[in-house]
Design a protein around this motif. Structure first.
Motif, PDB file in Angstrom:
ATOM      1  N   LYS A  42       0.832  -1.207   0.000  1.00 51.92           N
ATOM      2  CA  LYS A  42       0.000   0.000   0.000  1.00 51.92           C
ATOM      3  C   LYS A  42       0.866   1.256   0.000  1.00 51.92           C
ATOM      4  N   GLN A  43       1.950   1.222   0.767  1.00 58.10           N
ATOM      5  CA  GLN A  43       2.843   2.378   0.815  1.00 58.10           C
ATOM      6  C   GLN A  43       3.531   2.572  -0.526  1.00 58.10           C
ATOM      7  N   ARG A  44       3.902   1.471  -1.170  1.00 61.26           N
ATOM      8  CA  ARG A  44       4.547   1.555  -2.484  1.00 61.26           C
ATOM      9  C   ARG A  44       3.615   2.209  -3.502  1.00 61.26           C
ATOM     10  N   MET A  49       1.800   6.980  -6.628  1.00 59.26           N
ATOM     11  CA  MET A  49       0.739   7.927  -6.938  1.00 59.26           C
ATOM     12  C   MET A  49       1.193   9.359  -6.676  1.00 59.26           C
ATOM     13  N   ARG A  50       1.891   9.582  -5.559  1.00 63.87           N
ATOM     14  CA  ARG A  50       2.394  10.923  -5.250  1.00 63.87           C
ATOM     15  C   ARG A  50       3.405  11.387  -6.293  1.00 63.87           C
ATOM     16  N   TYR A 164       4.271   7.304 -17.123  1.00 62.04           N
ATOM     17  CA  TYR A 164       5.220   6.659 -18.032  1.00 62.04           C
ATOM     18  C   TYR A 164       6.629   7.195 -17.849  1.00 62.04           C
ATOM     19  N   ILE A 165       6.742   8.491 -17.621  1.00 61.91           N
ATOM     20  CA  ILE A 165       8.054   9.121 -17.484  1.00 61.91           C
ATOM     21  C   ILE A 165       8.801   8.637 -16.245  1.00 61.91           C
ATOM     22  N   HIS A 166       8.114   8.558 -15.113  1.00 62.28           N
ATOM     23  CA  HIS A 166       8.835   8.267 -13.864  1.00 62.28           C
ATOM     24  C   HIS A 166       8.891   6.794 -13.508  1.00 62.28           C
ATOM     25  N   LYS A 167       7.931   5.986 -14.003  1.00 60.97           N
ATOM     26  CA  LYS A 167       7.892   4.587 -13.581  1.00 60.97           C
ATOM     27  C   LYS A 167       8.981   3.787 -14.281  1.00 60.97           C
ATOM     28  N   ASP A 168       9.792   3.113 -13.499  1.00 62.70           N
ATOM     29  CA  ASP A 168      10.926   2.348 -14.023  1.00 62.70           C
ATOM     30  C   ASP A 168      10.743   0.886 -13.643  1.00 62.70           C
TER      31      ASP A 168
END
Length: 241
Positions: A42-44, A49-50, A164-168
């Motif tokens: 949940k924290q992940r 989201m933030r 898309y930009i930040h998710k790795d």
């Protein structure tokens, strides 16, 4: 326990969040300390989201529908390391900056660089204004590597792009962003108990004048320590048409 109302204003959105905290703003409580435990699922998700909201706001504050999401690629095998590719990117940016200064154009960008699985297909994805994109196309030396251009969404909805930009997922992305990016206007003030009681009874707040409520963006959370928090997002009425 303190209860606050945070308002975040961007050119194409207003976000309002009600939340509880045990920390009083402006008071120093020492460092956050080292988290020795694994992040819970949940924290992940909350962290992701933030981060998405952060970059969505920054995109909104710096670009509009005339902007472009660009991919600049080098031919396969030209660069065999990230260091060599970034040396070329820095030179590329320097050439753009010099041209922009002569034309009195502000150069700013948001994006990432990455490489294919074989380690020889280096490229970068960056968001540019229309004026800067035209200069960048002219100065990218590897036309045979490829230049791909996608116009930004006309209604200022940049959530998917920010995600898309930040998710790795594969650990291969490297974020890139200029230092001159504008930030959203943020204000925080105490929330009244009356407002919180209404929210806890299921009553939603009224949209600001000229805006509509984005139902899909509404969220409420329950924290074991601080209790419930509520998040609202509003968009200009013209985006509803």
């Amino acid at each position: 326990m303190y209860t606050y109302k945070r308002i975040v204003k961007c050119p194409n959105s207003i976000e309002i969040e009600y939340y509880h905290t045990i920390r009083k703003p402006g008071k120093y409580y020492g460092g956050r300390g080292l988290n020795r435990n694994l992040t819970k699922e949940k924290q992940r998700k909350a962290n992701e989201m933030r981060t998405t909201r952060k970059w969505e706001r920054i995109i909104d504050c710096n670009y509009d529908s005339s902007g472009w999401f660009c991919r600049f690629s080098a031919p396969f095998g030209v660069f065999d390391s990230e260091e060599k590719f970034m040396r070329e990117v820095r030179n590329f940016f320097d050439r753009i900056k010099r041209r922009c200064r002569k034309k009195n154009i502000e150069f700013k960008y948001i994006g990432f660089r990455e490489c294919g699985k074989l380690g020889k297909n280096w490229h970068m994805h960056i968001i540019l204004s229309d004026e800067v994109m035209k200069i960048a196309k002219e100065y990218w030396r590897y036309k045979d590597g490829g230049i791909n251009l996608t116009p930004l969404y006309s209604k200022g909805n940049y959530e998917k792009l920010a995600d898309y930009i930040h998710k790795d997922v594969c650990g291969e992305k490297r974020m890139m962003a200029s230092r001159n990016l504008k930030r959203p206007e943020v204000s925080v003030k105490p929330a009244s108990k009356k407002e919180i009681r209404r929210l806890e009874r299921g009553q939603l707040i009224e949209p600001p004048k000229g805006y509509y409520f984005c139902k899909d963006e509404f969220a409420s959370y329950i924290n074991d320590i601080t209790g419930a928090s509520f998040y609202f997002k509003f968009k200009p009425l013209e985006f509803q048409k």
